[in-house]
Design a protein around this motif. Structure first.
Motif, PDB file in Angstrom:
ATOM      1  N   LYS A  38      23.559 114.688  29.479  1.00  0.00           N
ATOM      2  CA  LYS A  38      24.506 113.719  28.911  1.00  0.00           C
ATOM      3  C   LYS A  38      24.483 113.820  27.396  1.00  0.00           C
ATOM      4  O   LYS A  38      23.422 113.744  26.767  1.00  0.00           O
ATOM      5  CB  LYS A  38      24.162 112.296  29.351  1.00  0.00           C
ATOM      6  CG  LYS A  38      24.328 112.048  30.856  1.00  0.00           C
ATOM      7  CD  LYS A  38      24.350 110.557  31.178  1.00  0.00           C
ATOM      8  CE  LYS A  38      25.611 109.906  30.630  1.00  0.00           C
ATOM      9  NZ  LYS A  38      25.721 108.477  31.069  1.00  0.00           N
ATOM     10  N   SER A  43      29.167 113.994  30.711  1.00  0.00           N
ATOM     11  CA  SER A  43      28.082 114.405  31.603  1.00  0.00           C
ATOM     12  C   SER A  43      28.366 115.819  32.098  1.00  0.00           C
ATOM     13  O   SER A  43      29.497 116.135  32.502  1.00  0.00           O
ATOM     14  CB  SER A  43      27.973 113.455  32.802  1.00  0.00           C
ATOM     15  OG  SER A  43      27.651 112.147  32.369  1.00  0.00           O
ATOM     16  N   GLU A  73      19.185 112.604  35.114  1.00  0.00           N
ATOM     17  CA  GLU A  73      19.903 112.617  33.836  1.00  0.00           C
ATOM     18  C   GLU A  73      18.974 112.915  32.660  1.00  0.00           C
ATOM     19  O   GLU A  73      17.867 112.398  32.589  1.00  0.00           O
ATOM     20  CB  GLU A  73      20.593 111.272  33.596  1.00  0.00           C
ATOM     21  CG  GLU A  73      21.787 111.025  34.507  1.00  0.00           C
ATOM     22  CD  GLU A  73      22.565 109.796  34.095  1.00  0.00           C
ATOM     23  OE1 GLU A  73      23.635 109.562  34.670  1.00  0.00           O
ATOM     24  OE2 GLU A  73      22.100 109.057  33.182  1.00  0.00           O
ATOM     25  N   VAL A  75      19.415 112.818  28.512  1.00  0.00           N
ATOM     26  CA  VAL A  75      20.271 112.438  27.393  1.00  0.00           C
ATOM     27  C   VAL A  75      19.805 113.194  26.149  1.00  0.00           C
ATOM     28  O   VAL A  75      18.632 113.142  25.770  1.00  0.00           O
ATOM     29  CB  VAL A  75      20.209 110.916  27.139  1.00  0.00           C
ATOM     30  CG1 VAL A  75      21.087 110.552  25.932  1.00  0.00           C
ATOM     31  CG2 VAL A  75      20.657 110.164  28.384  1.00  0.00           C
TER      32      VAL A  75
END
Length: 605
Positions: A38, A43, A73, A75
């Motif tokens: 992300k 994404s 995920e 980031v």
């Protein structure tokens, strides 16, 4: 940020293999992916193994014990979605699109993620984009990101084009004092004189005077102050407010004044070239003088001239046979020696000297034998015009295409000419003067290669055979020669726009059958025959003041020689003297040694 030419095309590198193509299709359809990257509000589904194989950064991230395998995920802050997409696409396809808008940011992020394939591709792109306007910015950028090859290449462009960069580049003003001092301290800095270096320092300080003027002592140490004229140093440097108001400059001023005073008092004093004040810069251009007539016979001796130190050197790599009344041109790092005469035979042969490898070879011969040939270089093609084949003076002309190693005839000239001279300018070839077998010629003509046509020009003011012709600052300069009665020192120039001739300053010495070349934006005339003796003296002409100056003499008396200039030699130190003693200005010299005139020069040729 560094600016790039908007006409620069994108560069795409592709090394994709079939398995990666399948994996990329799975990624695009979000199948079998096991993580999401992300950035910003975007994404990107990815396969950890693919990203790990591309980048040590991601490999470390995904194999770290603190990273949970069920974690989906990741980031990543500080990276734009557009750049991250390029990085991910590259991981799967090994294809990347680089353009002027993304190259710098892309290299920064690729460096952060240790994607060395992208780093290299960006460096290659920047190398291809290097020019005088962006070389400083690319140098600073490459230095910041430890791109050593790009840093070296961009630094070389800065050094070679310093005279332009220091005057016109806004990026130049962003250099730090240490960076500027480092640039100016290099022997390879390409400047005609140290006045340009001092002016560059002033421009840099004037940009932020209150903050930067304290750096003047450090920068003064990088200028070869001992190579300045005493008048310039006293009137311009010593009295400048930045220098006068700096305590750190006082010992520099005292040291330089003592050095210059000693030289004024002892004109023949040998200069210590290891003294930082007086060490000559390494030249960017080197003048080669090939062959000629010396001591009653032709020679194969080659000399080089270093304009920074005003010194001549004889090189130890000579051709097997001598020749005179030939032409020379330099293409890249190869010197072509065309036609000529060895005292017995008239040549149609062409010899080549590879200046880097120091080897001689032969290429295809011309269609005609040409002694007293006129030679010019235009758009990478060599033109050989007129000349004498041992029987007749010729009006034929031909040109050589190096890529095909082939000579082909072009339209003949309007007049027979031997012992003329030619130069290329304004997409045309100009040939002036010469001898037609019965008289010296005062007319000139030009060749348009697009139309394959010769056109007569307004006649010169004087008849001239054995003449020097050179293109200089957009005009054609015609120098010296023989008018049928005496050797001349008069000069004139032709303006192609107005089709008119005008007088320029006379040379010091009358001469014919000499060499001529442009070096350091000055015209140099070398050797020749003065009507009585073969000479070895050299003069140079500065167009901005319409004035001639003496330069150092050659080692050899010679006429019927030819000269050309080689630029950017990687092995230039092999051709300049190791004990490079700089001359104090362009001093006049008087030489009384006499030489016997060569037989061929006793006639009008």
């Amino acid at each position: 940020m560094t600016e790039f030419d908007s006409s620069s095309s994108d560069m795409e590198v592709s090394l994709i293999s079939p398995p990666c193509k399948v994996l990329n299709e799975l990624r695009q359809s979000a199948q079998l992916t096991d993580a999401i990257i992300k950035v910003e509000n975007h994404s990107f589904p990815i396969h950890r193994a693919i990203m790990s194989a591309c980048s040590p950064y991601f490999r470390s991230l995904f194999t770290n014990e603190l990273f949970h395998t069920e974690m989906r995920e990741v980031v990543i802050p500080g990276v734009s979605a557009d750049i991250m997409k390029i990085i991910i696409d590259y991981a799967y396809t090994r294809t990347i699109n680089i353009n002027p808008e993304n190259v710098e940011l892309l290299l920064c992020v690729a460096d952060q993620f240790h994607v060395m394939g992208i780093v290299k591709s960006c460096c290659d792109y920047l190398t291809g984009s290097l020019n005088v306007d962006n070389c400083v910015g690319i140098y600073k950028f490459a230095k910041a990101y430890f791109c050593h090859t790009l840093e070296c290449k961009s630094f070389t462009v800065v050094l070679q084009n310093f005279a332009h960069v220091a005057v016109h580049s806004n990026e130049f003003l962003q250099l730090s004092a240490d960076e500027l001092a480092d640039i100016m301290s290099r022997d390879e800095l390409n400047v005609r004189n140290e006045e340009l270096v001092f002016d560059a320092v002033l421009r840099w300080i004037d940009f932020e005077p209150e903050r930067r003027k304290s750096s003047i002592p450090k920068l003064m140490r990088s200028i070869r102050l001992g190579l300045l004229t005493t008048q310039y140093f006293v009137e311009r440097v010593k009295t400048h407010p930045y220098v006068r108001e700096s305590e750190g400059c006082k010992p520099i001023i005292i040291e330089t004044l003592k050095f210059l005073y000693d030289l004024e008092m002892e004109e023949e004093k040998v200069v210590d070239i290891n003294n930082p004040l007086a060490r000559p810069r390494v030249p960017h251009e080197l003048l080669f003088v090939v062959g000629g007539w010396s001591g009653g016979s032709p020679t194969n001796i080659v000399e080089t001239y270093d304009t920074r130190a005003d010194t001549w050197s004889i090189i130890d790599t000579m051709d097997a046979g001598p020749r005179a009344y030939h032409g020379t041109v330099c293409i890249g790092h190869v010197i072509y020696v065309i036609g000529g005469f060895d005292g017995n035979e008239y040549f149609n042969s062409v010899r080549c000297f590879d200046v880097v490898n120091k080897t001689w070879s032969q290429v295809s011969p011309m269609n005609a034998k040409r002694c007293y040939v006129s030679v010019a270089l235009l758009d990478g093609l060599i033109y050989a015009l007129g000349g004498f084949d041992g029987h007749v003076r010729q009006n034929t002309a031909e040109r050589y295409l190096p890529r095909k190693n082939q000579w082909s005839l072009i339209a003949p000239m309007n007049h027979q000419r031997s012992d003329a001279n030619a130069a290329a300018s304004n997409n045309r070839i100009y040939i002036c003067g010469g001898f037609n077998g019965s008289e010296c010629l005062g007319h000139a003509e030009c060749y348009d290669p697009r139309a394959n046509q010769w056109t007569m020009l307004t006649p010169m003011r004087s008849r001239r055979s054995g003449v020097g012709v050179i293109a200089y600052r957009g005009q054609i300069y015609v120098l010296g020669g023989f008018n049928g009665q005496s050797r001349m020192n008069t000069c004139e120039r032709y303006n192609p726009v107005t089709n008119t001739w005008s007088q320029v300053a006379d040379m010091y010495s009358p001469r014919s059958n000499f060499a001529v070349a442009v070096l350091d934006d000055m015209i140099f005339v070398i050797g020749g025959f003065n009507g009585t003796t073969t000479i070895f003296n050299v003069e140079c002409y500065e167009g901005s003041v319409d004035e001639w100056y003496d330069a150092s003499d050659m080692n050899l008396y010679r006429s019927a020689l030819s000269a050309c200039v080689a630029t950017g030699l990687p092995n230039i130190n092999d051709y300049i003297t190791k004990d490079r003693e700089p001359e104090r200005g362009r001093r006049s010299r008087l030489h009384t040694a006499a030489q016997t005139a060569p037989p061929l020069e006793m006639g009008v040729d």
